[in-house]
Design a protein around this motif. Structure first.
Motif, PDB file in Angstrom:
ATOM      1  N   ILE A 152      28.891  37.057   5.991  1.00 14.58           N
ATOM      2  CA  ILE A 152      29.279  35.891   6.875  1.00 14.58           C
ATOM      3  C   ILE A 152      30.471  35.129   6.685  1.00 14.58           C
ATOM      4  O   ILE A 152      30.945  34.827   5.431  1.00 14.58           O
ATOM      5  CB  ILE A 152      27.931  34.843   6.502  1.00 14.58           C
ATOM      6  CG1 ILE A 152      26.758  35.623   6.642  1.00 14.58           C
ATOM      7  CG2 ILE A 152      28.341  33.645   7.575  1.00 14.58           C
ATOM      8  CD1 ILE A 152      26.483  35.996   7.687  1.00 14.58           C
ATOM      9  N   LEU A 153      31.356  35.375   7.761  1.00 14.25           N
ATOM     10  CA  LEU A 153      32.635  34.407   7.734  1.00 14.25           C
ATOM     11  C   LEU A 153      32.761  33.278   8.346  1.00 14.25           C
ATOM     12  O   LEU A 153      32.013  33.338   9.518  1.00 14.25           O
ATOM     13  CB  LEU A 153      33.831  35.542   8.156  1.00 14.25           C
ATOM     14  CG  LEU A 153      33.924  36.840   7.574  1.00 14.25           C
ATOM     15  CD1 LEU A 153      34.716  37.446   8.261  1.00 14.25           C
ATOM     16  CD2 LEU A 153      34.378  36.620   5.985  1.00 14.25           C
ATOM     17  N   ARG A 154      33.271  32.252   7.984  1.00 14.30           N
ATOM     18  CA  ARG A 154      33.418  30.894   8.728  1.00 14.30           C
ATOM     19  C   ARG A 154      34.821  30.453   9.037  1.00 14.30           C
ATOM     20  O   ARG A 154      35.681  30.699   8.004  1.00 14.30           O
ATOM     21  CB  ARG A 154      32.585  30.024   7.885  1.00 14.30           C
ATOM     22  CG  ARG A 154      31.028  29.857   7.779  1.00 14.30           C
ATOM     23  CD  ARG A 154      30.534  28.815   6.920  1.00 14.30           C
ATOM     24  NE  ARG A 154      29.021  29.062   6.926  1.00 14.30           N
ATOM     25  CZ  ARG A 154      28.018  28.997   7.708  1.00 14.30           C
ATOM     26  NH1 ARG A 154      28.394  28.248   8.546  1.00 14.30           N
ATOM     27  NH2 ARG A 154      26.767  29.234   7.381  1.00 14.30           N
ATOM     28  N   VAL A 155      34.809  29.976  10.236  1.00 10.94           N
ATOM     29  CA  VAL A 155      36.299  29.579  10.606  1.00 10.94           C
ATOM     30  C   VAL A 155      36.050  28.282  11.401  1.00 10.94           C
ATOM     31  O   VAL A 155      35.630  28.412  12.569  1.00 10.94           O
ATOM     32  CB  VAL A 155      37.418  30.293  11.154  1.00 10.94           C
ATOM     33  CG1 VAL A 155      38.565  29.665  11.597  1.00 10.94           C
ATOM     34  CG2 VAL A 155      37.507  31.619  10.477  1.00 10.94           C
ATOM     35  N   ALA A 156      36.201  26.936  10.675  1.00  9.32           N
ATOM     36  CA  ALA A 156      35.717  25.786  11.549  1.00  9.32           C
ATOM     37  C   ALA A 156      34.563  25.881  12.086  1.00  9.32           C
ATOM     38  O   ALA A 156      33.491  26.109  11.029  1.00  9.32           O
ATOM     39  CB  ALA A 156      36.727  25.529  12.847  1.00  9.32           C
ATOM     40  N   ASP A 157      34.080  25.806  13.132  1.00  9.69           N
ATOM     41  CA  ASP A 157      32.857  25.759  13.746  1.00  9.69           C
ATOM     42  C   ASP A 157      32.177  27.247  14.257  1.00  9.69           C
ATOM     43  O   ASP A 157      31.186  27.220  14.880  1.00  9.69           O
ATOM     44  CB  ASP A 157      32.756  24.838  15.069  1.00  9.69           C
ATOM     45  CG  ASP A 157      33.773  25.147  16.227  1.00  9.69           C
ATOM     46  OD1 ASP A 157      34.460  26.110  15.999  1.00  9.69           O
ATOM     47  OD2 ASP A 157      33.227  24.723  17.238  1.00  9.69           O
TER      48      ASP A 157
END
Length: 220
Positions: free
Chosen positions: A127-132
């Motif tokens: 799982i990767l997150r960038v901002a929203d």
């Protein structure tokens, strides 16, 4: 989201600081030791690591002496060392290290090696997150503010690459090689076209930055 956690054992502060900055930018948690004996002793209390980056020539215990400790807790090892002799490399790999990298090394290349070792050992965070935006690499889905965004296969591969190396500028040639493969005969304009599509679909023109004559950077 649980981040991958990496143990760094390196007595050269300049090198360890450089590694830490790059791990931080790439979304990893980390713990650093400059002494092999202290690193070994610490594992009795805390050994929840997904990977260890070990120098070989260390005070206390050297990198070769640390390897059995890592094996005890199923922690994959990449050696980072100034020792360029073939016997040392053979020993490190035969004893069970996943990789052997000679200093000086390119930080982006190190990050790629880290990702490959984590993935090979079933430890890579999917799982990767960038901002929203949330990228689920296992299920190949992308959500923005909780809404599913439909991406074509190559668009997904390109965006997940940018997300994994967020805050770092990636060469067009590297993106072409990683996503389309070394045997692809097209040119880098293919990357530009897909970048334009990602900007539109994900509404990230302000985050997906063009670095003239070089490539692109996804900022978070």
């Amino acid at each position: 989201m649980t981040k991958n956690r990496i143990l760094v054992v390196e007595d050269d502060k300049g090198i360890s600081d450089g590694i830490v900055v790059n791990l931080q930018y790439s979304g990893y948690d980390y713990v650093v030791y400059a002494d092999g004996q202290k690193a070994a002793d610490s594992l009795q209390v805390d050994h929840a690591y997904d990977l260890a980056l070990l120098d070989i020539m260390l005070p206390g215990k050297d990198g070769f002496e640390l390897l059995p400790y890592m094996k005890t807790y199923n922690i994959p090892v990449i050696y980072l060392t100034a020792r360029t002799d073939t016997p040392s490399e053979i020993k490190g790999l035969r004893d069970g290290a996943e990789d052997y990298i000679v200093k000086p090394f390119d930080m982006l290349a190190l990050l790629v090696r880290i990702e490959k070792v984590l993935d090979r050992n079933g430890k890579l965070n999917k799982i990767l997150r960038v901002a929203d935006i949330v990228v689920d690499c296992e299920n190949r889905s992308v959500q923005k503010s909780g809404k599913i965004i439909s991406l074509k296969p190559l668009e997904f591969e390109l965006f997940s690459l940018l997300a994994r190396y967020k805050n770092r500028t990636l060469l067009r040639d590297k993106m072409l090689n990683e996503v389309w493969g070394a045997d692809y005969y097209g040119d880098t304009r293919t990357v530009d076209v897909h970048i334009a599509r990602l900007r539109k679909k994900l509404e990230i023109s302000n985050k997906l930055i063009t670095v003239p004559k070089y490539g692109y950077r996804l900022e978070d």
